[in-house]
Design a protein around this motif. Structure first.
Motif, PDB file in Angstrom:
ATOM      1  N   UNK A   1       8.757   2.406   6.217  1.00 39.62           N
ATOM      2  CA  UNK A   1       9.303   1.054   6.211  1.00 39.62           C
ATOM      3  C   UNK A   1       8.566   0.180   5.193  1.00 39.62           C
ATOM      4  N   UNK A   2       9.306  -0.451   4.299  1.00 38.80           N
ATOM      5  CA  UNK A   2       8.729  -1.355   3.316  1.00 38.80           C
ATOM      6  C   UNK A   2       8.402  -0.719   1.979  1.00 38.80           C
ATOM      7  N   UNK A   3       8.563   0.592   1.873  1.00 35.64           N
ATOM      8  CA  UNK A   3       8.284   1.274   0.603  1.00 35.64           C
ATOM      9  C   UNK A   3       9.438   1.020  -0.368  1.00 35.64           C
ATOM     10  N   UNK A   4       9.113   0.595  -1.578  1.00 39.82           N
ATOM     11  CA  UNK A   4      10.132   0.298  -2.584  1.00 39.82           C
ATOM     12  C   UNK A   4       9.920   1.160  -3.835  1.00 39.82           C
ATOM     13  N   UNK A   5      10.999   1.417  -4.544  1.00 38.38           N
ATOM     14  CA  UNK A   5      10.941   2.104  -5.830  1.00 38.38           C
ATOM     15  C   UNK A   5      10.653   1.072  -6.903  1.00 38.38           C
ATOM     16  N   UNK A   6       9.455   1.120  -7.491  1.00 35.41           N
ATOM     17  CA  UNK A   6       9.091   0.114  -8.482  1.00 35.41           C
ATOM     18  C   UNK A   6       9.748   0.433  -9.833  1.00 35.41           C
ATOM     19  N   UNK A   7       9.741  -0.564 -10.704  1.00 34.92           N
ATOM     20  CA  UNK A   7      10.313  -0.409 -12.042  1.00 34.92           C
ATOM     21  C   UNK A   7       9.171  -0.218 -13.047  1.00 34.92           C
ATOM     22  N   UNK A   8       9.032   0.991 -13.532  1.00 40.89           N
ATOM     23  CA  UNK A   8       7.955   1.293 -14.474  1.00 40.89           C
ATOM     24  C   UNK A   8       8.445   1.198 -15.918  1.00 40.89           C
ATOM     25  N   UNK A   9       7.545   0.889 -16.856  1.00 38.86           N
ATOM     26  CA  UNK A   9       7.898   0.951 -18.271  1.00 38.86           C
ATOM     27  C   UNK A   9       8.320   2.367 -18.644  1.00 38.86           C
ATOM     28  N   UNK A  10       9.364   2.492 -19.469  1.00 35.91           N
ATOM     29  CA  UNK A  10       9.940   3.808 -19.756  1.00 35.91           C
ATOM     30  C   UNK A  10       8.926   4.790 -20.330  1.00 35.91           C
ATOM     31  N   UNK A  11       8.183   4.374 -21.365  1.00 39.39           N
ATOM     32  CA  UNK A  11       7.265   5.315 -21.995  1.00 39.39           C
ATOM     33  C   UNK A  11       6.130   5.709 -21.057  1.00 39.39           C
ATOM     34  N   UNK A  12       5.550   4.746 -20.383  1.00 34.16           N
ATOM     35  CA  UNK A  12       4.458   5.034 -19.450  1.00 34.16           C
ATOM     36  C   UNK A  12       4.904   6.037 -18.390  1.00 34.16           C
ATOM     37  N   UNK A  13       6.087   5.825 -17.841  1.00 28.10           N
ATOM     38  CA  UNK A  13       6.598   6.703 -16.804  1.00 28.10           C
ATOM     39  C   UNK A  13       6.858   8.106 -17.351  1.00 28.10           C
TER      40      UNK A  13
ATOM     41  N   UNK B   1       0.825  -1.212   0.000  1.00 30.07           N
ATOM     42  CA  UNK B   1       0.000   0.000   0.000  1.00 30.07           C
ATOM     43  C   UNK B   1       0.855   1.256   0.000  1.00 30.07           C
ATOM     44  N   UNK B   2       1.863   1.309   0.846  1.00 33.14           N
ATOM     45  CA  UNK B   2       2.736   2.484   0.859  1.00 33.14           C
ATOM     46  C   UNK B   2       3.408   2.673  -0.491  1.00 33.14           C
ATOM     47  N   UNK B   3       3.849   1.592  -1.088  1.00 30.99           N
ATOM     48  CA  UNK B   3       4.553   1.676  -2.365  1.00 30.99           C
ATOM     49  C   UNK B   3       3.656   2.227  -3.457  1.00 30.99           C
ATOM     50  N   UNK B   4       2.424   1.714  -3.556  1.00 34.59           N
ATOM     51  CA  UNK B   4       1.532   2.130  -4.627  1.00 34.59           C
ATOM     52  C   UNK B   4       0.903   3.497  -4.386  1.00 34.59           C
ATOM     53  N   UNK B   5       0.877   3.950  -3.149  1.00 37.58           N
ATOM     54  CA  UNK B   5       0.247   5.233  -2.850  1.00 37.58           C
ATOM     55  C   UNK B   5       1.257   6.315  -2.479  1.00 37.58           C
TER      56      UNK B   5
END
Length: 304
Positions: free
Chosen positions: A100-112, A14-18
């Motif tokens: 705690x637990x928040x991660x940097x996700x890997x997004x597709x280049x164009x979408x990001x 939840x923290x990661x996505x929000x």
């Protein structure tokens, strides 16, 4: 509904996505619905495990859902080591504990890239609205269970859109920048995939040459799409955090000086530090006590 179980220690979904790094995931029941590239996904967290399910549309026998999800959510990042590399001042300590637990996700280049071009001078809620409007109008519809999910529009599709159509997605002046950049990407003049081999400095230079991309957006794309974990985006939230917590006694502090400070002080994982500071500030959990405790540090820092 058949789920795949993935071990995800030291992770907070939840923290990661929000946390303001990605804008299309929707809370549904006990989990979230969204898309990883063109793959519709439902994911929920149960302690140190993720339960994930993809939709029938977009399924490829060559793709492994556990591998796709684990990579997207960066479950391989050594989060404890990353957090241990942060500066040990009270402000950063408080942000680390809160996130705690928040991660940097890997997004597709164009979408990001496209999403952050649309984010200029917008709050997170508005960016989410724009992202959804673009996906509904120009993306492809997918279904997962009873939920509809929309993929992000391809560069070619947005390059073919009229400015009027983009204006109707509430882009305002960003419409022209998005369409022009989409044309550069779809024509191959801007090869986002090939740019992954560039140095940080050259990658930032190439990104900043695109319409609607300045240092802040370039650093966001470097961090969230190209996994350049040192990149430190400075928006109004982070500028306020830096000025209040590290330079409170300086009336004048140039943007260039703030960039120089952030690039050196927060180290090789500065992007993670930035995201933790950003999420805590937006969540309203940063207290004045952290600033007061940090006064001796502030006085030393301001004499630099």
């Amino acid at each position: 509904m058949k789920f795949t179980k993935i071990r995800a220690p030291d992770f907070d979904l939840e923290k990661t996505l929000e946390s303001g790094q990605v804008f299309h995931w929707q809370k549904v029941g006990d989990g979230f619905v969204g898309a990883i590239g063109d793959l519709p996904v439902y994911v929920e967290q149960r302690s140190e495990f993720l339960k994930v399910r993809d939709g029938e549309a977009g399924r490829s026998p060559r793709r492994s859902l556990p591998g796709i999800a684990a990579r997207y959510f960066a479950l391989d990042h050594p989060l404890a080591e990353i957090c241990d590399s942060f500066p040990k001042d009270p402000v950063m300590n408080a942000a680390r504990n809160f996130c705690h637990g928040l991660r940097i996700i890997r997004q597709p280049e164009w979408e990001c890239l496209a999403t952050f071009i649309c984010s200029s001078m917008k709050q997170v809620a508005h960016i989410r609205q724009i992202s959804l409007a673009l996906r509904k109008r120009f993306g492809e519809q997918r279904r997962i269970g009873s939920q509809l999910v929309y993929t992000f529009a391809s560069p070619r599709r947005l390059a073919q859109a009229s400015e009027k159509e983009l204006f109707e997605c509430k882009l305002g002046y960003r419409a022209k920048n998005l369409r022009t950049t989409a044309r550069l990407v779809s024509s191959g003049q801007a090869d986002l995939e090939a740019w992954s081999a560039l140095s940080d400095a050259e990658l930032r230079k190439q990104l900043c040459a695109l319409p609607g991309v300045g240092p802040k957006i370039a650093n966001c794309v470097m961090l969230f799409a190209y996994e350049r974990l040192r990149a430190f985006p400075i928006d109004v939230w982070i500028e306020r955090v830096l000025r209040q917590n590290y330079f409170s006694r300086r009336r004048k502090m140039s943007a260039q000086r703030l960039r120089q400070f952030s690039e050196t002080y927060f180290g090789e994982h500065g992007g993670y530090a930035q995201q933790y500071l950003f999420h805590q500030a937006r969540s309203g959990e940063r207290g004045d006590r952290a600033i007061e405790v940090n006064r001796p540090y502030l006085r030393r820092n301001e004499r630099r």
